[in-house]
Design a protein around this motif. Structure first.
Motif, PDB file in Angstrom:
ATOM      1  N   ARG A  14      -2.513  -1.137  -9.929  1.00  0.00           N
ATOM      2  CA  ARG A  14      -1.628  -0.567  -9.199  1.00  0.00           C
ATOM      3  C   ARG A  14      -1.954  -1.150  -7.329  1.00  0.00           C
ATOM      4  N   ARG A  15      -2.940  -2.080  -7.446  1.00  0.00           N
ATOM      5  CA  ARG A  15      -2.787  -2.409  -6.189  1.00  0.00           C
ATOM      6  C   ARG A  15      -1.969  -3.332  -5.978  1.00  0.00           C
ATOM      7  N   MET A  18       1.894  -1.627  -6.353  1.00  0.00           N
ATOM      8  CA  MET A  18       2.397   0.065  -5.076  1.00  0.00           C
ATOM      9  C   MET A  18       2.552  -1.643  -3.486  1.00  0.00           C
ATOM     10  N   GLN A  22       5.918  -1.139  -1.787  1.00  0.00           N
ATOM     11  CA  GLN A  22       6.195  -0.853  -0.170  1.00  0.00           C
ATOM     12  C   GLN A  22       7.268  -1.912   0.230  1.00  0.00           C
ATOM     13  N   CYS A  27       8.193   4.751  -1.886  1.00  0.00           N
ATOM     14  CA  CYS A  27       7.649   5.739  -1.653  1.00  0.00           C
ATOM     15  C   CYS A  27       6.518   5.918  -2.996  1.00  0.00           C
ATOM     16  N   VAL A  28       5.697   5.147  -2.894  1.00  0.00           N
ATOM     17  CA  VAL A  28       4.573   5.156  -3.842  1.00  0.00           C
ATOM     18  C   VAL A  28       3.716   6.395  -4.283  1.00  0.00           C
ATOM     19  N   SER A  29       3.439   5.863  -5.069  1.00  0.00           N
ATOM     20  CA  SER A  29       1.545   7.334  -6.165  1.00  0.00           C
ATOM     21  C   SER A  29       1.267   6.542  -7.203  1.00  0.00           C
ATOM     22  N   VAL A  30      -0.142   6.788  -6.796  1.00  0.00           N
ATOM     23  CA  VAL A  30      -0.160   6.101  -8.643  1.00  0.00           C
ATOM     24  C   VAL A  30      -1.207   7.066  -8.864  1.00  0.00           C
TER      25      VAL A  30
ATOM     26  N   ASN B   5       5.702   6.937   2.546  1.00  0.00           N
ATOM     27  CA  ASN B   5       4.258   7.326   2.262  1.00  0.00           C
ATOM     28  C   ASN B   5       3.906   7.429   0.878  1.00  0.00           C
ATOM     29  N   THR B   6       2.525   7.016   1.104  1.00  0.00           N
ATOM     30  CA  THR B   6       1.614   6.562   0.337  1.00  0.00           C
ATOM     31  C   THR B   6       0.314   7.044  -0.345  1.00  0.00           C
ATOM     32  N   SER B   7       0.355   8.364  -1.113  1.00  0.00           N
ATOM     33  CA  SER B   7      -0.525   9.208  -1.903  1.00  0.00           C
ATOM     34  C   SER B   7      -1.027   8.295  -2.635  1.00  0.00           C
ATOM     35  N   ILE B   8      -2.397   8.180  -2.804  1.00  0.00           N
ATOM     36  CA  ILE B   8      -3.310   6.677  -3.307  1.00  0.00           C
ATOM     37  C   ILE B   8      -4.525   7.767  -3.769  1.00  0.00           C
ATOM     38  N   GLN B   9      -5.838   7.700  -4.440  1.00  0.00           N
ATOM     39  CA  GLN B   9      -6.857   8.223  -4.701  1.00  0.00           C
ATOM     40  C   GLN B   9      -7.646   7.526  -3.567  1.00  0.00           C
ATOM     41  N   ASP B  12      -9.183   3.707  -5.269  1.00  0.00           N
ATOM     42  CA  ASP B  12      -8.715   2.744  -4.599  1.00  0.00           C
ATOM     43  C   ASP B  12      -8.516   2.044  -3.645  1.00  0.00           C
ATOM     44  N   ASP B  13      -8.960   3.052  -2.724  1.00  0.00           N
ATOM     45  CA  ASP B  13      -9.008   2.931  -0.641  1.00  0.00           C
ATOM     46  C   ASP B  13      -9.511   1.377  -0.946  1.00  0.00           C
ATOM     47  N   PRO B  14      -8.704   0.124  -0.378  1.00  0.00           N
ATOM     48  CA  PRO B  14      -9.602  -0.977  -0.939  1.00  0.00           C
ATOM     49  C   PRO B  14     -10.758  -1.162   0.323  1.00  0.00           C
TER      50      PRO B  14
END
Lengths: 120, 226
Positions: A14-15, A18, A22, A27-30, B5-9, B12-14
């Motif tokens: 995912r990372r 993304m 990007q 515009c990316v969502s996971v 724009n990024t939506s990420i859970q 997942d945040d590093p």
């Protein structure tokens, strides 16, 4: 710029996806599985989906079938993220309407090349 | 400049290097503290999932050639390169805890295999002590994030952080008459269609090519950050 959902249960994949997408201004969502992806699809317009096959809860093939069975998502391109040695899954995904395949985590030029094929 | 724009859970945040360091500092000098510290170094420097970690045994770790073998499922395994930082941490852990069977067992003695929940609980105790929200998938995300910012791309990630489904080999299977028992080498039931996989220590790691060498360089730099 495209609205893209990356569906994979691996945080590394995912990372990586993304980060690459990007950099090209998308515009990316996971989502971590097919069910999460369906929830996101309800909420946002989507131009392209990168989707793993083997995932918990709802796998990529089930998500693909669901997408192809509904009018609103029938034409959304879906690129399957595959691992080596999974030819059977790949063939099944192709039969279900997948638009392309990428070995994951994909390199930048592989991602750009496959996107050029499926996006107008 | 394009708007992104990024939506990420949140899971997942590093983590930042400072946050990772706070986790390390929250591990005290007891055996449990050293267990948590080594487990954290392993997660942040290899991207392994806890489901892989709980299966690790002595034969899966080669500190000389700096590879470990991660088992995935009954028939598949993959090789994961390790950096100097992790090799040092593992050496210290092995000398101090002397785990018998599992490198990260239910207890430090490694006699019984830990569950994923038990490993998670150890990490949660450290995270609480450090005052940081941390989930194990964040270790994978953190490693990937920092590798990408060190200029790794997907192809290199494939070589140094193979996803679980990316097996370097399918383990050879040995046919046995089906009966209900546990194999003492693999801890796996002997009832699955009458076949068992050979232990992964019988296999050889991949040859060191240019991509792996570049990946190792990046992993060494990761060891200076995480």
């Amino acid at each position: 710029m495209a609205n893209i959902i990356v569906v994979d249960d691996s945080p590394i994949v995912r990372r990586t996806m993304m980060f690459t997408l990007q950099r090209y201004g998308h515009c990316v969502s996971v989502a971590a599985n097919g069910r999460e992806a369906l929830t996101q699809l309800q909420d946002q317009p989507t131009d392209l989906i990168f989707c793993d096959i083997d995932m918990p809860e709802m796998n990529g093939l089930d998500l693909l079938r669901q997408l192809r069975s509904e009018n609103r998502w029938q034409t959304v391109p879906v690129i399957m993220l595959t691992a080596s040695g999974m030819d059977a899954d790949r063939e099944e995904a192709e039969a279900e309407g997948a638009n392309g395949f990428l070995l994951k985590p994909a390199s930048t030029h592989e991602i750009v090349a496959v996107m050029a094929k499926v996006l107008p | 400049m394009k708007q992104v724009n990024t939506s990420i859970q949140s899971t997942d945040d590093p983590l930042t290097p400072a946050q990772v360091n706070s986790l390390y500092l929250a591990c005290d000098d007891t055996l449990d503290g050293r267990y948590a510290f080594t487990l954290l170094v392993l997660l942040f420097n290899t991207g392994l999932a806890l489901a892989d970690v709980r299966n690790l045994r002595h034969g899966h770790l080669n500190l000389e050639s700096k590879w470990l073998t991660a088992s995935h499922g009954l028939q598949r395994a993959r090789f994961v390169p390790i950096n100097s930082r992790l090799a040092r941490a593992m050496r210290t852990w092995l000398q101090r805890a002397k785990p018998q069977r599992y490198l990260f067992g239910r207890e430090a003695d490694g006699r019984a295999r830990a569950t994923v929940s038990e490993l998670e609980a150890r990490l949660q105790r450290v995270a609480m002590a450090a005052g940081i929200h941390f989930t194990p998938p964040q270790a994978q995300s953190t490693l990937a994030h920092h590798l990408l910012h060190l200029s790794a791309d997907g192809e290199m990630m494939r070589s140094v952080l193979p996803p679980a489904e990316h097996s370097h080999m399918r383990l050879p299977l040995v046919h046995l008459p089906p009966f209900s028992a546990i194999n003492r080498h693999t801890e796996m039931p002997l009832v699955a269609k009458g076949f068992i996989p050979l232990p992964t220590e019988f296999t050889q790691p991949p040859a060191e090519d240019d991509i792996i060498a570049s990946g190792r360089e990046l992993l060494e730099r990761i060891g200076e950050i995480l």
